[in-house]
Structures are given as C-alpha cells and as structure tokens.
Design a protein around this motif. Structure first.
Motif, mmCIF file in Angstrom:
data_model
loop_
_atom_site.group_PDB
_atom_site.id
_atom_site.type_symbol
_atom_site.label_atom_id
_atom_site.label_comp_id
_atom_site.label_asym_id
_atom_site.label_seq_id
_atom_site.Cartn_x
_atom_site.Cartn_y
_atom_site.Cartn_z
ATOM 1 N N TYR A 163 -1.141 9.361 7.051
ATOM 2 C CA TYR A 163 -2.734 9.607 7.475
ATOM 3 C C TYR A 163 -3.376 8.774 6.449
ATOM 4 O O TYR A 163 -4.515 8.692 7.398
ATOM 5 N N ALA A 164 -3.362 8.260 5.450
ATOM 6 C CA ALA A 164 -4.360 7.258 4.948
ATOM 7 C C ALA A 164 -3.519 6.656 3.573
ATOM 8 O O ALA A 164 -2.636 6.954 3.435
ATOM 9 N N PRO A 165 -4.232 5.734 3.266
ATOM 10 C CA PRO A 165 -3.920 4.997 2.228
ATOM 11 C C PRO A 165 -3.900 6.038 0.676
ATOM 12 O O PRO A 165 -5.115 6.458 0.651
ATOM 13 N N ARG A 166 -3.183 5.653 -0.115
ATOM 14 C CA ARG A 166 -3.358 6.448 -1.556
ATOM 15 C C ARG A 166 -3.811 5.273 -2.441
ATOM 16 O O ARG A 166 -3.149 4.403 -2.710
ATOM 17 N N LEU A 167 -5.031 5.358 -2.782
ATOM 18 C CA LEU A 167 -5.658 4.392 -3.497
ATOM 19 C C LEU A 167 -5.160 4.572 -5.244
ATOM 20 O O LEU A 167 -5.311 5.536 -5.498
ATOM 21 N N THR A 168 -4.696 3.643 -5.318
ATOM 22 C CA THR A 168 -3.946 3.348 -6.771
ATOM 23 C C THR A 168 -4.359 2.304 -7.868
ATOM 24 O O THR A 168 -3.827 2.294 -8.931
ATOM 25 N N GLY A 169 -5.291 1.527 -7.443
ATOM 26 C CA GLY A 169 -5.887 0.652 -8.207
ATOM 27 C C GLY A 169 -4.746 -0.577 -8.478
ATOM 28 O O GLY A 169 -3.905 -0.870 -7.544
ATOM 29 N N LEU A 170 -4.658 -0.929 -9.723
ATOM 30 C CA LEU A 170 -3.768 -1.731 -10.016
ATOM 31 C C LEU A 170 -2.393 -1.165 -10.768
ATOM 32 O O LEU A 170 -1.376 -1.569 -11.022
ATOM 33 N N ILE A 194 -9.821 9.180 -8.050
ATOM 34 C CA ILE A 194 -8.630 10.090 -8.520
ATOM 35 C C ILE A 194 -8.439 11.023 -7.328
ATOM 36 O O ILE A 194 -7.414 11.500 -6.716
ATOM 37 N N TYR A 195 -9.661 11.185 -6.489
ATOM 38 C CA TYR A 195 -9.427 12.165 -5.317
ATOM 39 C C TYR A 195 -8.719 11.205 -4.220
ATOM 40 O O TYR A 195 -7.907 12.099 -3.523
ATOM 41 N N LEU A 196 -9.072 10.070 -4.049
ATOM 42 C CA LEU A 196 -8.478 9.363 -2.861
ATOM 43 C C LEU A 196 -7.013 8.823 -3.341
ATOM 44 O O LEU A 196 -6.420 8.106 -2.322
ATOM 45 N N SER A 197 -6.770 9.130 -4.493
ATOM 46 C CA SER A 197 -5.260 8.729 -4.761
ATOM 47 C C SER A 197 -4.369 9.933 -4.143
ATOM 48 O O SER A 197 -3.275 9.704 -3.958
ATOM 49 N N LEU A 198 -4.963 11.005 -3.765
ATOM 50 C CA LEU A 198 -4.214 12.237 -3.030
ATOM 51 C C LEU A 198 -3.029 12.593 -3.712
ATOM 52 O O LEU A 198 -2.332 13.094 -3.239
ATOM 53 N N SER A 199 -3.272 12.706 -5.113
ATOM 54 C CA SER A 199 -2.218 13.188 -6.059
ATOM 55 C C SER A 199 -2.630 14.566 -6.532
ATOM 56 O O SER A 199 -3.661 14.793 -7.053
ATOM 57 N N ILE A 257 0.665 -1.256 -0.013
ATOM 58 C CA ILE A 257 0.041 0.016 -0.004
ATOM 59 C C ILE A 257 0.839 1.144 0.034
ATOM 60 O O ILE A 257 1.870 1.543 0.683
ATOM 61 N N VAL A 258 0.608 2.203 -0.851
ATOM 62 C CA VAL A 258 1.277 3.541 -0.961
ATOM 63 C C VAL A 258 0.420 4.567 0.346
ATOM 64 O O VAL A 258 -0.371 4.816 0.106
ATOM 65 N N PRO A 259 1.221 4.837 1.420
ATOM 66 C CA PRO A 259 0.722 5.451 2.492
ATOM 67 C C PRO A 259 1.060 6.850 2.206
ATOM 68 O O PRO A 259 1.954 7.397 1.598
ATOM 69 N N PHE A 260 0.003 7.632 2.715
ATOM 70 C CA PHE A 260 0.206 9.311 2.509
ATOM 71 C C PHE A 260 0.710 9.783 3.919
ATOM 72 O O PHE A 260 -0.104 10.129 4.713
ATOM 73 N N ALA A 261 1.940 9.757 4.189
ATOM 74 C CA ALA A 261 2.364 10.608 5.307
ATOM 75 C C ALA A 261 1.839 9.870 6.597
ATOM 76 O O ALA A 261 1.747 10.577 7.651
#
Length: 399
Positions: A165-172, A211-216, A159-163
């Motif tokens: 705070y939360a997981p960065r959702l990236t799909g596949l 896209i929003y929950l990727s936190l990009s 999982i790619v974490p965001f500092a």
C-alpha cells in the motif's frame, strides 16, 4: 577550548545518530553491524576518562540506584548465559548489553555535568530530526520511482513496504516500530529543552508525522499514551492546546499523504492493520506468545534460568527462518523464557522506579514500558538512553 568544542560536537552527533542502525561503518566486513552508536561510544568514552579525570557524575545524586538495579539485573541474566542453548551467541549479546548500558551511562552522566547540557541535547535532537526526516523523504521519493531495494555496503537503502500500500517511513532505523521509539525520544528532548516558538512546533510536527507514517500500531499507541500522560502532569491550558494541535494536525497531514499522495486503498489498509487472521501481525504476535509461554512452563530450569539469554532463534524457525535476531516480540515474556522469572521481576523494578519517583520524562518511560509489551528492546541503545535519562531526571525530592 578546542578540546571541549570537539567533545561537544561528538556528543551532539552521538545523540543524533543513536538509533541509526541502517548505517554500517564497517561496510559489512564484520560479524556485527558497526553502527555510529558503537563507533562514537568507543571514541567518546575513553576521551572522557582521558581528558576529564575529575568528572562528578550527576547520577550520584540518585544514590547510584540505576547502577544497583542494573547490576542486579545482570546477575540474574548470567546463569542464562552460562547455561544457554547457544553459549557463544548469548555471551556476545551479554557483552553488547554491558557495552550499551555503561557507555550510555558514562556519556549521558557526563553531559549532565556541563553548563551546555540543554544546548547539546537540543542540537543533538534537531540534528537527529534532520537526518531521520531527510532519509524518510528519500524513502518516499524512491517509493514513487518504484525502487524499493538497493544494495550498499555502508547503508541499508531498502524500503519497508506496508502490504504493497505505502512505504513505512523509518528514518535511519531499519524497523518501523523501533523507529517510533527513536522519534518519541527525540520528541521529548524537544518538549523538555527547546524554547517555545515556531521551531519547537515545527520539529514536533515533523516527528509526530513520521510516527504516523511509520504505520506502526505500537508506535502510534505509545505516542498517544505518552502525550496524554504528559498533558496530565503538566496541567497547563495553553500548553495543552499546543500539544493537542501537535497530535492532531500531523494526523490529518499524514492521512492526506496516504490517501492522495500514495493513493492508498484506505479500506484495505484499515482491514490489514486490525486483521487477526493467520499470517497477520496480530496473529504472529499471539503465536509467539504461545511459544514463549510453553517454553517457560516446560521445566523448572526454564522458569528460573531460562532457555538462554537472547538465544531463542532455534525455537522460532517456523516464523523467522535463519534469522539470528528472531525473538518473541515482547520484552517481558522474552525475559522469562530466555533468562528466568527473576530477570523479569528485576527489569520491572528497574523500569518502574523512575516513574514512581516522578522523573521529568516519566510519560516517555511509561511509553517504553507499554512499547515492550509488543516489542523487545533490551539490546536497543535508544531504550537504555531513555532509561538512564529517566533516572538522571528524577527530582531531588523524588528520592
């Protein structure tokens, strides 16, 4: 009939898994990641030539301009391969670049010769949404379970974490920014080819939420740019209302997930996203730009030929230690630094042409152009898929 159905199913799967770089079908037994895109392209391309010998590619209607522009780009890159500081690495990536472009060109051109073109693109996009959203849900559940890292030879489950705070959702996809490019490409396939109705709205809602929950930051930026550009060229009041809802309702839903589900410290979250202090994302991008600029002006040879196609990892050890994929995080500076000024000029022409000629997906192409200010996607099959699609969808009166 069976032959045609099998081919169509492979094409649908190819679209759905185009950006699935988490998957390695070789189980890490090769020197590269053997993605579904590579496997399916190697399978489909020869089949098309074997079974369909008289294919008339749709791209001929655009006077093969994409082939001319891409060939010119390749010629400008060749000197930077031959004179690279890491010849073998540059050569491998040059071969990969050719494989990606020409396999995508062949396959997409063939798809547009079929009567089922809309069905294939739509079903492929829907299947892709199912794959990416299912894995994103799995990421969210594992975040709650406290299981961030997991080893599997065939699929990267980390999982790619965001500092914290939360997981960065990236799909596949393994990268949140690249994931956004995948999600937006699927979104525009749905916009163009899915019939109006609840299903279209639901699919769009899922993609925008991802896209929003990727936190990009760059992903959200290109979403907004592409959506507003789309609204400008459509100028349809009813559709405008639907698109605005598709943009804002997922934003509220995503915010609720971040605050109430992930219990995120919203102040700390915002602070991290806009921070420019040393070590922050913005500061790293600025430093990489400085290194690229210094490399470009270091010598006349660097300015015209570059340091070596896709071979900048030796310059970036301080930021990406022992990382063979290290790059300057911007396509445009990377092209000059690695392959010289002419490569940059030709790439800009290549990207701008279908936008100027009013391609049906020019909002998506504009988003790609902006996206590559902050990212480098020259070896991303999704990038080339969007470009080829952009040229094919140039209207007859846009020539």
């Amino acid at each position: 009939m069976l032959k045609k159905n099998v081919t169509n199913c492979l094409l649908i799967l190819w679209i759905a898994l185009l950006g699935a770089d988490r998957i390695d079908l070789a189980g890490k037994n090769l020197f590269f990641n053997f993605t579904p895109f590579i496997f399916l392209s190697l399978l489909i391309s020869p089949l098309l030539f074997y079974y369909y010998k008289n294919i008339e590619f749709r791209i001929n209607l655009s006077e093969k301009k994409i082939l001319i522009f891409f060939s010119a780009l390749l010629l400008s890159i060749i000197p930077s391969v031959l004179l690279s500081n890491d010849f073998l690495l540059s050569l491998k990536r040059f071969i990969l670049l050719n494989f990606e472009f020409f396999s995508i060109f062949i396959i997409v051109s063939y798809i547009f010769t079929l009567h089922e073109v809309k069905k294939i693109l739509t079903v492929g996009a829907i299947l892709g949404i199912i794959f990416h959203s299912s894995f994103s849900l799995y990421e969210e559940l594992r975040w709650f379970a406290g299981s961030l890292n997991s080893t599997n030879a065939f699929i990267d489950l980390n999982i790619v974490p965001f500092a914290g705070y939360a997981p960065r959702l990236t799909g596949l996809s393994m990268d949140p920014n690249r994931a956004c490019l995948i999600f937006i490409s699927l979104l525009f396939l749905i916009f163009l080819y899915q019939k109006e109705g609840n299903l279209k709205f639901a699919l769009s809602f899922i993609l925008v939420t991802l896209i929003y929950l990727s936190l990009s930051k760059s992903g959200i930026l290109i979403l907004i740019i592409s959506i507003f550009y789309y609204l400008v060229i459509k100028s349809n009041r009813n559709e405008t209302k639907k698109i605005v809802m598709i943009l804002f309702l997922p934003a509220i839903f995503s915010l609720a997930i971040l605050i109430f589900v992930n219990e995120i410290n919203f102040g700390g979250f915002i602070s991290e996203r806009i921070s420019v202090v040393k070590g922050s994302s913005a500061a790293v991008h600025y430093s990489l730009g400085e290194i690229a600029s210094k490399t470009i002006v270091k010598s006349t040879s660097n300015f015209f030929i570059g340091n070596g196609f896709q071979a900048s990892q030796n310059l970036l050890e301080a930021y990406f230690p022992n990382n063979k994929y290290a790059n300057f995080h911007t396509l445009y500076l990377s092209l000059i630094a690695e392959s010289g000024i002419f490569s940059l000029i030709l790439m800009l022409i290549f990207l701008a042409f279908p936008v100027i000629r009013k391609s049906s997906i020019r909002p998506l192409l504009a988003a790609v152009i902006v996206f590559n200010i902050f990212y480098q996607s020259i070896l991303d099959p999704v990038f080339w898929f969007i470009c080829v699609l952009g040229y094919i969808l140039i209207p007859a009166d846009g020539k």
